[in-house]
Design a protein around this motif. Structure first.
Motif, PDB file in Angstrom:
ATOM      1  N   ARG A   1       1.087  -1.253   0.114  1.00  0.00           N
ATOM      2  CA  ARG A   1      -0.660  -0.367  -0.143  1.00  0.00           C
ATOM      3  C   ARG A   1       0.928   1.662   0.232  1.00  0.00           C
ATOM      4  O   ARG A   1       0.553   2.246  -0.703  1.00  0.00           O
ATOM      5  CB  ARG A   1      -0.865  -0.042   1.438  1.00  0.00           C
ATOM      6  N   LEU A   2       1.849   1.236   0.398  1.00  0.00           N
ATOM      7  CA  LEU A   2       3.065   2.176   0.351  1.00  0.00           C
ATOM      8  C   LEU A   2       3.153   2.622  -1.247  1.00  0.00           C
ATOM      9  O   LEU A   2       3.824   3.610  -1.038  1.00  0.00           O
ATOM     10  CB  LEU A   2       3.847   2.264   1.388  1.00  0.00           C
ATOM     11  N   ALA A   3       3.311   2.122  -1.272  1.00  0.00           N
ATOM     12  CA  ALA A   3       4.501   2.129  -2.840  1.00  0.00           C
ATOM     13  C   ALA A   3       2.787   2.656  -4.025  1.00  0.00           C
ATOM     14  O   ALA A   3       3.732   3.745  -4.520  1.00  0.00           O
ATOM     15  CB  ALA A   3       4.571   0.684  -3.448  1.00  0.00           C
ATOM     16  N   SER A   4       1.709   1.651  -3.624  1.00  0.00           N
ATOM     17  CA  SER A   4       0.207   2.670  -3.926  1.00  0.00           C
ATOM     18  C   SER A   4       0.440   4.129  -3.877  1.00  0.00           C
ATOM     19  O   SER A   4      -0.253   5.389  -4.193  1.00  0.00           O
ATOM     20  CB  SER A   4      -0.601   2.220  -3.083  1.00  0.00           C
ATOM     21  N   ALA A   5       0.805   4.576  -2.118  1.00  0.00           N
ATOM     22  CA  ALA A   5       0.971   5.889  -2.183  1.00  0.00           C
ATOM     23  C   ALA A   5       1.640   6.445  -2.301  1.00  0.00           C
ATOM     24  O   ALA A   5       1.080   8.081  -2.833  1.00  0.00           O
ATOM     25  CB  ALA A   5       0.728   5.943  -0.519  1.00  0.00           C
ATOM     26  N   ALA A   6       3.062   6.623  -2.628  1.00  0.00           N
ATOM     27  CA  ALA A   6       3.424   7.137  -2.876  1.00  0.00           C
ATOM     28  C   ALA A   6       3.052   7.108  -4.560  1.00  0.00           C
ATOM     29  O   ALA A   6       3.136   9.112  -5.406  1.00  0.00           O
ATOM     30  CB  ALA A   6       5.634   6.111  -3.150  1.00  0.00           C
ATOM     31  N   THR A   7       2.393   6.378  -5.172  1.00  0.00           N
ATOM     32  CA  THR A   7       1.617   6.582  -7.130  1.00  0.00           C
ATOM     33  C   THR A   7       1.021   7.827  -6.686  1.00  0.00           C
ATOM     34  O   THR A   7      -0.022   8.743  -6.982  1.00  0.00           O
ATOM     35  CB  THR A   7       1.128   5.663  -7.500  1.00  0.00           C
ATOM     36  N   GLY A   8      -0.030   7.412  -5.966  1.00  0.00           N
ATOM     37  CA  GLY A   8      -1.021   7.988  -5.544  1.00  0.00           C
ATOM     38  C   GLY A   8      -0.238   9.708  -5.172  1.00  0.00           C
ATOM     39  O   GLY A   8      -0.483  11.133  -5.511  1.00  0.00           O
ATOM     40  N   ASN A   9       0.488   9.541  -4.376  1.00  0.00           N
ATOM     41  CA  ASN A   9       0.711  11.480  -4.042  1.00  0.00           C
ATOM     42  C   ASN A   9       2.021  11.984  -5.586  1.00  0.00           C
ATOM     43  O   ASN A   9       1.265  13.416  -6.110  1.00  0.00           O
ATOM     44  CB  ASN A   9       2.415  10.835  -3.112  1.00  0.00           C
ATOM     45  N   GLY A  10       2.081  11.258  -6.157  1.00  0.00           N
ATOM     46  CA  GLY A  10       2.749  11.668  -7.600  1.00  0.00           C
ATOM     47  C   GLY A  10       1.618  12.344  -8.366  1.00  0.00           C
ATOM     48  O   GLY A  10       1.837  13.403  -8.959  1.00  0.00           O
ATOM     49  N   TYR A  11       0.545  11.548  -8.382  1.00  0.00           N
ATOM     50  CA  TYR A  11      -0.091  12.305  -9.288  1.00  0.00           C
ATOM     51  C   TYR A  11      -1.137  13.505  -8.749  1.00  0.00           C
ATOM     52  O   TYR A  11      -1.362  14.146  -9.144  1.00  0.00           O
ATOM     53  CB  TYR A  11      -2.038  11.083  -9.501  1.00  0.00           C
ATOM     54  N   SER A  12      -1.296  13.709  -7.270  1.00  0.00           N
ATOM     55  CA  SER A  12      -1.516  14.285  -7.046  1.00  0.00           C
ATOM     56  C   SER A  12      -1.098  15.430  -6.950  1.00  0.00           C
ATOM     57  O   SER A  12      -1.495  16.813  -7.417  1.00  0.00           O
ATOM     58  CB  SER A  12      -2.504  14.424  -5.192  1.00  0.00           C
ATOM     59  N   ARG A  13       0.724  15.496  -6.989  1.00  0.00           N
ATOM     60  CA  ARG A  13       1.275  16.724  -7.364  1.00  0.00           C
ATOM     61  C   ARG A  13       0.855  16.921  -8.183  1.00  0.00           C
ATOM     62  O   ARG A  13       1.387  18.095  -8.988  1.00  0.00           O
ATOM     63  CB  ARG A  13       3.072  16.416  -6.453  1.00  0.00           C
ATOM     64  N   MET A  14       1.713  16.132  -9.125  1.00  0.00           N
ATOM     65  CA  MET A  14       1.553  16.668 -10.939  1.00  0.00           C
ATOM     66  C   MET A  14       0.277  17.561 -11.233  1.00  0.00           C
ATOM     67  O   MET A  14      -0.057  18.339 -11.975  1.00  0.00           O
ATOM     68  CB  MET A  14       0.766  15.154 -11.428  1.00  0.00           C
ATOM     69  N   ALA A  15      -1.239  17.194 -10.485  1.00  0.00           N
ATOM     70  CA  ALA A  15      -1.615  18.211 -10.997  1.00  0.00           C
ATOM     71  C   ALA A  15      -1.739  19.632 -10.311  1.00  0.00           C
ATOM     72  O   ALA A  15      -2.480  20.687 -10.699  1.00  0.00           O
ATOM     73  CB  ALA A  15      -3.696  17.395 -10.032  1.00  0.00           C
ATOM     74  N   VAL A  16      -1.684  19.435  -9.158  1.00  0.00           N
ATOM     75  CA  VAL A  16      -1.390  20.751  -8.747  1.00  0.00           C
ATOM     76  C   VAL A  16      -0.445  21.562  -9.221  1.00  0.00           C
ATOM     77  O   VAL A  16      -0.464  22.977  -9.554  1.00  0.00           O
ATOM     78  CB  VAL A  16      -0.987  21.011  -7.164  1.00  0.00           C
ATOM     79  N   THR A  17       0.730  20.580  -9.819  1.00  0.00           N
ATOM     80  CA  THR A  17       2.008  21.935 -10.636  1.00  0.00           C
ATOM     81  C   THR A  17       1.257  21.897 -11.820  1.00  0.00           C
ATOM     82  O   THR A  17       2.088  23.348 -11.951  1.00  0.00           O
ATOM     83  CB  THR A  17       3.103  20.962 -10.112  1.00  0.00           C
ATOM     84  N   ALA A  18       1.396  20.780 -12.680  1.00  0.00           N
ATOM     85  CA  ALA A  18       0.804  20.979 -13.862  1.00  0.00           C
ATOM     86  C   ALA A  18      -0.064  22.335 -14.429  1.00  0.00           C
ATOM     87  O   ALA A  18      -0.169  22.931 -14.822  1.00  0.00           O
ATOM     88  CB  ALA A  18       0.106  19.503 -14.956  1.00  0.00           C
ATOM     89  N   PHE A  19      -0.988  21.795 -13.110  1.00  0.00           N
ATOM     90  CA  PHE A  19      -1.879  22.832 -13.554  1.00  0.00           C
ATOM     91  C   PHE A  19      -2.006  24.563 -13.230  1.00  0.00           C
ATOM     92  O   PHE A  19      -2.497  25.696 -13.508  1.00  0.00           O
ATOM     93  CB  PHE A  19      -3.384  22.509 -12.609  1.00  0.00           C
ATOM     94  N   THR A  20      -1.021  25.146 -12.025  1.00  0.00           N
ATOM     95  CA  THR A  20      -0.340  25.655 -12.014  1.00  0.00           C
ATOM     96  C   THR A  20       0.806  26.953 -12.612  1.00  0.00           C
ATOM     97  O   THR A  20       0.624  27.678 -13.260  1.00  0.00           O
ATOM     98  CB  THR A  20       0.539  26.110 -10.184  1.00  0.00           C
ATOM     99  N   LEU A  21       1.137  25.511 -12.640  1.00  0.00           N
ATOM    100  CA  LEU A  21       2.057  25.911 -13.622  1.00  0.00           C
ATOM    101  C   LEU A  21       1.300  26.200 -15.633  1.00  0.00           C
ATOM    102  O   LEU A  21       1.869  27.641 -16.684  1.00  0.00           O
ATOM    103  CB  LEU A  21       3.639  24.608 -14.469  1.00  0.00           C
TER     104      LEU A  21
END
Ligand code: SF4
Ligand code: SF4
Length: 466
Positions: free
Chosen positions: A253-273
Motif C-alpha cells: 500500500r505504501l508504494a501505492s501511496a507514493a504513486t497517488g501522491n505523485g499523481y496529486s502533485r502532478m495535478a497541482v503543479t501542472a495546472f498551476t504552471l
C-alpha cells in the motif's frame, strides 16, 4: 537509422577516466568532454553525479522507424481498453483489497498491510481523485476548458525585463520547481507523441473517440474533434520524485501511496504552471496521462533515458518518478536530449525483468514490436506486456522502480559506489554491480512497519535523510 548509443571507449577517453580510478565524492557541475553525439557534462545537482551526454541537435537517445511509428490512439491504452475491450472484461478483479473502505469493512486481503497503510494510501489520491480538480483522468478536459474560458492577455516579451529567451525559459523552469516539480525539461512538441484520438466513452458508446487535431491554428473543444493550435509546439515536461522508502514497500500500500501522491502533485503543479504561462499571455494545456505519451516527451526534453522496464530512467532519481506536461505556444528554449548509459546497462542488467511478479518485462533484446495491443510499435526498445502488468499491478506495484540500480538515492557510501561504477560505464562491472545489488537485499519488499518506525519522518524524502 543510425545507432545513437554512446561508444564507451570514446566516452572514457574524452572524460579522461580510468577504470581503476573510482572516486566517491560530491561533484560540481562541469563540462567533461565531447563525443560525436554531443557534450559530456556532470552535475551533482542536476544529474545526481552521473556523467551525462547532452546530445547535439537532431540526435535522440532512442531509435524509431518513421514508416511504422504512428500517433497512438488513446483508446488503445490499457486503462481505456479496460473499459471497452471485450478481451479485458474477464481480467482478475483487483479492486476489492485496494480500497480503504473495504479494509474498514473487514475485506482487506493483503497480509501485513494495516489500516494505517490503507488510510495513508487512500489519502494520497485525494487531489488526483477529485473530479473538481485537474488530475490524471480529467486533466485534459479541465485544462482545455480553462484555457478556452480565459481571455489571453498580450504576450509578455522577456526583453521588457532585459532577459533573453534562454533566461525566460529558465525562469519558467524555476517556477515549475517552485510549484512542486522535482525535474523540468523542455522540448519541441513532436506531433507523433500526441494521441491521434482522445478516448471519450459515453454511456451509449463505450468505444467513442474524438480526434485530436493540431494541423491548423484552430483552438476549440468541439464535439467532433479537439483542435490544438499548431503554434502550441512546445512541451514542458515535469517529473515528480516518489518517496524512496514508500516505493521500497512495493507491491504494498505504501508504494501505492507514493504513486497517488505523485499523481496529486502532478495535478497541482501542472495546472498551476499552466496558469502562470497564461498570465504571461501564452496558451497552455496541462496534462497528466492525457493528450499524449509523456515518456517520449520526457526523453525529448532531456530528462532521462528509456529502461528495460519501459520507464523513463532519470539520472537523479532513476525510474522513481511520475510525469506530467504542459503544452504551450510560449517560444521556450528547449533542452538537449541526454544519454548516460542506461540502455547499455540494461543489456547486462535483468533485475527488473527477473523481479517483475507478472513476467511483463522482457528478458531478451530490444525489438521494434511488442506483443500487446497497447504497445505502440516502431520504436526500438523493450516492450512491456501491459496486460500482465495491469492484471498484477492494481495501483500498488512499483517493483520495476524499486529493484532498478538507478533508483538509489545518492545518500550512502554503497549507493555512491554503485553510482560511481555505473557512471564510469565499465561494462564488465555492470554485472558485478547487479550481483552486489541483489546480495545487498535490494529488490526485496521492505515491510511497511519499517517505514512507520521512521515516524514523523515519513514525508522526508530519501535524499534528505542522508
Ligand atoms: S509495475 Fe510490477 S507488474 Fe508491472 S511491470 Fe513493473 S514490476 Fe512488473
Ligand atoms: S532494473 Fe536493470 S534492466 Fe531494469 S531498467 Fe533498471 S537498469 Fe535497466
Amino acid at each position: 537509422m543510425t545507432d545513437r548509443s554512446l561508444n564507451r571507449r570514446k566516452f572514457l577517453q574524452l572524460a579522461g577516466l580510468s577504470t581503476a580510478a573510482l572516486s566517491i565524492g560530491i561533484t560540481v557541475p562541469k563540462l567533461v568532454g565531447r563525443t560525436a553525439n554531443g557534450l559530456v557534462v556532470e552535475s551533482e545537482e542536476e544529474y545526481g553525479g552521473f556523467l551525462v551526454e547532452k546530445m547535439n541537435a537532431g540526435k535522440l537517445p532512442y531509435r524509431y522507424d518513421p514508416q511504422v511509428l504512428k500517433a497512438m490512439n488513446e483508446k488503445m491504452t490499457m486503462f481505456s481498453r479496460n473499459v471497452w475491450d471485450p478481451a479485458r472484461q474477464k481480467r482478475p478483479e483487483l479492486t476489492e483489497d485496494l480500497f480503504h473502505e473495504n479494509l474498514i469493512k473487514g475485506k482487506g486481503k493483503v497480509p501485513n498491510q494495516t489500516r494505517l497503510d490503507y488510510a495513508f494510501m487512500a489519502a494520497s489520491w485525494t487531489v488526483a481523485g477529485n473530479r473538481d480538480y485537474p488530475s490524471y483522468k480529467w486533466d485534459v478536459q479541465s485544462g482545455m476548458i480553462r484555457m478556452l474560458q480565459r481571455e489571453v492577455p498580450q504576450a509578455w516579451d522577456p526583453k521588457d525585463l532585459d532577459m533573453s529567451w534562454e533566461e525566460a525559459s529558465l525562469a519558467v523552469k524555476h517556477a515549475a520547481l517552485f510549484y512542486g516539480a522535482s525535474l523540468c525539461g523542455m522540448a519541441v512538441l513532436n506531433p507523433l507523441w500526441l494521441y491521434s484520438h482522445r478516448y471519450s466513452p459515453t454511456r451509449e458508446n463505450k468505444e467513442q473517440t474524438i480526434p485530436i487535431l493540431s494541423e491548423s491554428e484552430r483552438l476549440e473543444q468541439a464535439d467532433d474533434a479537439w483542435y490544438i493550435p499548431k503554434s502550441m509546439n512546445r512541451v514542458i515536461v515535469l517529473a515528480f520524485e516518489e518517496d524512496y522508502n514508500a516505493i521500497a514497500n512495493s507491491p504494498g500500500r505504501l508504494a501505492s501511496a507514493a504513486t497517488g501522491n505523485g499523481y496529486s502533485r502532478m495535478a497541482v503543479t501542472a495546472f498551476t504552471l499552466a496558469e502562470f504561462i497564461r498570465g504571461l499571455g501564452y496558451r497552455a494545456i496541462p496534462a497528466g496521462n492525457g493528450v499524449g505519451l509523456s515518456i517520449p516527451m520526457a526523453l525529448d526534453a532531456g530528462l532521462g533515458e528509456l529502461g528495460r522496464n519501459g520507464l523513463l530512467v532519470t539520472p537523479k532519481y532513476g525510474p522513481r518518478v511520475r510525469l506530467a506536461k504542459v503544452i504551450t505556444d510560449m517560444p521556450l528554449t528547449v533542452d538537449a536530449p541526454i544519454s548516460f548509459g542506461v540502455t547499455e546497462f540494461c543489456k547486462n542488467c535483468m533485475v527488473c525483468a527477473e523481479q517483475c511478479p507478472s513476467g511483463a518485462i522482457p528478458k531478451g533484446d530490444l525489438t521494434w514490436k511488442g506483443k500487446s495491443p497497447s504497445n505502440n510499435h516502431g520504436v526500438y526498445k523493450w516492450y512491456v506486456e501491459q496486460e500482465k502488468c495491469y492484471d498484477f499491478n492494481g495501483f500498488s506495484c512499483s517493483s520495476c522502480k524499486m529493484t532498478c540500480p538507478f533508483n538509489k538515492p545518492n545518500n550512502s557510501w554503497l549507493h555512491r559506489l554503485i553510482r560511481q561504477v555505473i557512471r564510469k560505464r565499465i561494462g564488465v562491472a555492470d554485472k558485478i554491480m547487479v550481483t552486489l545489488d541483489k546480495a545487498g537485499g535490494y529488490g526485496r519488499q521492505v515491510p511497511a512497519s519499517r517505514f512507520w518506525k521512521k515516524s514523523g519522518r515519513a514525508s522526508i524524502t530519501a535524499r534528505e535523510q542522508a
